[in-house]
Design an enzyme around this catalytic site. Structure first.
Site, mmCIF file in Angstrom:
data_model
loop_
_atom_site.group_PDB
_atom_site.id
_atom_site.type_symbol
_atom_site.label_atom_id
_atom_site.label_comp_id
_atom_site.label_asym_id
_atom_site.label_seq_id
_atom_site.Cartn_x
_atom_site.Cartn_y
_atom_site.Cartn_z
ATOM 1 N N ASP A 177 0.898 -1.147 0.000
ATOM 2 C CA ASP A 177 0.000 0.000 0.000
ATOM 3 C C ASP A 177 0.935 1.195 0.000
ATOM 4 O OD1 ASP A 177 -1.517 2.246 0.703
ATOM 5 O OD2 ASP A 177 -3.051 0.979 1.605
ATOM 6 N N HIS A 178 1.087 1.828 -1.153
ATOM 7 C CA HIS A 178 2.177 2.804 -1.265
ATOM 8 C C HIS A 178 1.996 3.996 -0.323
ATOM 9 C CE1 HIS A 178 -0.616 4.527 -4.221
ATOM 10 N NE2 HIS A 178 -0.072 5.670 -3.927
ATOM 11 N N HIS A 240 -6.074 2.570 1.359
ATOM 12 C CA HIS A 240 -5.204 3.682 1.749
ATOM 13 C C HIS A 240 -5.729 4.451 2.959
ATOM 14 C CE1 HIS A 240 -3.331 2.822 -1.991
ATOM 15 N NE2 HIS A 240 -4.216 3.417 -2.741
#
Ligand code: NAP
Length: 490
Positions: A177-178, A240
């Site tokens: 999950d950047h 996110h």
């Protein structure tokens, strides 16, 4: 302040989907930046893999073009680029067919870290995991990196976890999950747990509410087909925004270690209350006809195939966490496309002082700790002070600003991108910033009934104008609680 760079261990990194958009825009330029920073040892190798037929030189040209396009000119050093490209090779393989796998196996070296980045559609994750084992390409210490989306509901996420678990241990699976790789997000943990200043205030007694905003100015554009099957809830909130919420709300882990941190995040997700439908506002952006000198803008329904789509391009929710620390503190989440500004921010709004000795209550503002993820990663703490000068005791709000690019004395382009940081964590074998399987499932278990609720009721999203701050009803979500959204500023 010069940041220390510690080289990682030698590695073989295979990027499945090595010719795709994500590889081109993020993964490969990110690896080049880590190379420039001196973090990549001489023995590091990067292997692109996809169905397209091409040789190593053609792939190097592809990567060189990506560097040209996505890395600032100031970092285009011909000699360095050449040296970086020498570490690259390419293998043509189809995840769902034979051919190329023996070649790939032949490229793997013993005694180095093996990592496999699945930068392909999720329908191929299972097939890739199977092939890596069938051909003995992965060893017991290999790591796989899995891109989002991780399922579209609890059942599909469970099925995906089960498939991956048939071939890899949980300690080998890195669900990316950047958002968790962003400097600011990690700083959120540093601010909370490396200072004694904030933690005593970090609870229902002192925090009035929390706002988490992820706003984009662009529409769904060319991704309409994919997006319409997903929507803002699945695309942004379940992953996110949920991760951001967890980092704000979690208890201090006993140690900054993968499972200690992830255990605490999981407890937050499990404590999320169900969200009643009156606490949810969904929206879809409208179009705009051409006007003097301004181009026409397509509506959401113009951007997707289904002219009757009920998928949301905007969502706002009021979320509660049923535990001692957060009882009664609303977490307002909003995210959407085609909004007024491109901004991602977490804001902790503290309660007002219990009594004003200055009398003029309308001059005060609450203290706000705002954590900006984009643009200009940084934090601001707003405090009230006396307005300078001899004008009597008038209060004014000033920000204590810490923009990371300034604080680090760098031009901002040196802050590592989330992807490059996370890839280095994979090589280091550190899973702290990656989602564990049970976390993802718990997040879907909370999300599913919310989506089922509006699907069963047949709710239509509300329209909102492009360039606005979302549907009117979203303003009401806070107004009715005597609060207001923070202004959307890019
Ligand atoms: P993309 O541009 O469509 O690229 C897909 C890649 O997979 C291409 O390299 C393609 O090359 C390869 N591929 C397709 N079918 C294959 C097969 N059967 N066997 C082997 N390789 C195959 O997709 P993307 O945008 O890069 O996205 C990749 C993944 O990252 C997706 O899961 C996406 O949801 C996720 N993601 C993307 C972004 C983004 O910004 N792009 C952001 C977050 C997450 P060939 O056609 O040559 O095989």
């Amino acid at each position: 302040m010069v940041s220390r760079v510690i080289p990682v261990d030698p590695f073989d990194l295979v990027i499945f989907g090595g010719t795709g958009d994500l590889a081109r825009r993020k993964i490969l330029p990110g690896l080049y930046r880590r190379f420039l920073a001196g973090q990549m040892p001489d023995e590091a190798r990067i292997i692109g893999a996809a169905r397209s037929e091409m040789d190593d030189d053609a792939y190097r040209k592809f990567v060189s073009d990506a560097i040209e396009e996505f890395i600032p000119k100031s970092k285009h050093d011909k000699a360095q680029i050449k040296e970086f490209l020498a570490r690259l090779s390419y293998v043509a393989t189809d995840a769902q067919a034979e051919g190329g796998w023996e070649t790939l196996k032949g490229l793997m070296r013993d005694g180095v870290v093996r990592a496999f980045y699945f930068s392909v559609g999720p329908s191929l994750f299972g097939a890739l995991a199977e092939k890596l084992n069938e051909y003995g390409i992965a060893d017991a210490d290999s790591r796989i990196v899995v891109e989002k989306p991780f399922g579209r509901d609890l059942a599909s996420a469970r099925a995906l976890n089960k498939t991956l678990a048939e071939h890899f241990d949980e300690t080998q699976i890195y669900r990316i999950d950047h958002y968790l790789g962003k400097e600011t997000v990690q700083n959120l943990m540093a601010v909370r747990f490396a200072n004694s200043l904030f933690e005593p205030l970090w609870n229902a007694q002192h925090v009035d509410h929390v706002q988490i905003t992820v706003a984009e100015t662009v529409g769904v554009g060319g991704r309409g087909g994919y997006y319409d099957k997903s929507g803002a809830m699945r695309d942004m909130v379940q992953n996110h925004m949920m991760q951001l919420l967890c980092l704000i709300a979690m208890e201090p882990p006993y140690k900054f270690e993968p499972d200690a941190v992830r255990d605490e995040k999981l407890k937050v997700i499990r404590a999320l209350s169900p969200v009643p439908h009156e606490d949810i506002v969904r929206g879809q952006y409208r179009g705009r006809p051409a006007a003097q000198g301004v181009k026409a803008e397509p509506s959401y329904l113009d951007d997707v195939e289904d002219p009757h789509s009920r998928t949301e391009s905007y969502i706002a929710l009021k979320v509660g966490i049923a535990n001692w620390r957060w009882q009664g503190v609303p977490f307002y989440l909003r995210t959407g496309k085609k909004l007024r500004a491109r901004t991602s921010e977490i804001a902790i709004i503290f309660k007002e002082p219990p009594h004003s000795i200055f009398g003029e209550e309308d001059e005060w503002r609450e203290n706000v700790l705002a954590i900006r993820l984009q643009p200009d990663e940084g934090m601001t703490l707003s405090v009230m002070i006396k307005e300078p000068g001899p004008g009597g005791m008038r209060l004014t709000e000033v920000p204590l600003d810490m923009t990371f690019a300034d604080a680090l004395g760098e031009d901002g382009t040196d802050i590592p991108d989330a992807y490059e940081r996370l890839i280095m964590d994979v090589i280091r074998g550190n899973q702290t910033l990656f989602m564990r399987g049970d976390e993802v499932e718990a997040a879907w278990a909370w999300t599913d009934p919310i989506i089922e609720g509006w699907e069963e009721r047949g709710d239509r999203p509300r329209g909102y104008d492009p360039g606005s701050s979302g549907p009117e009803d979203a303003l009401m979500l806070l107004h009715r609680d005597g609060r207001r959204w923070r202004e959307l500023r890019g």
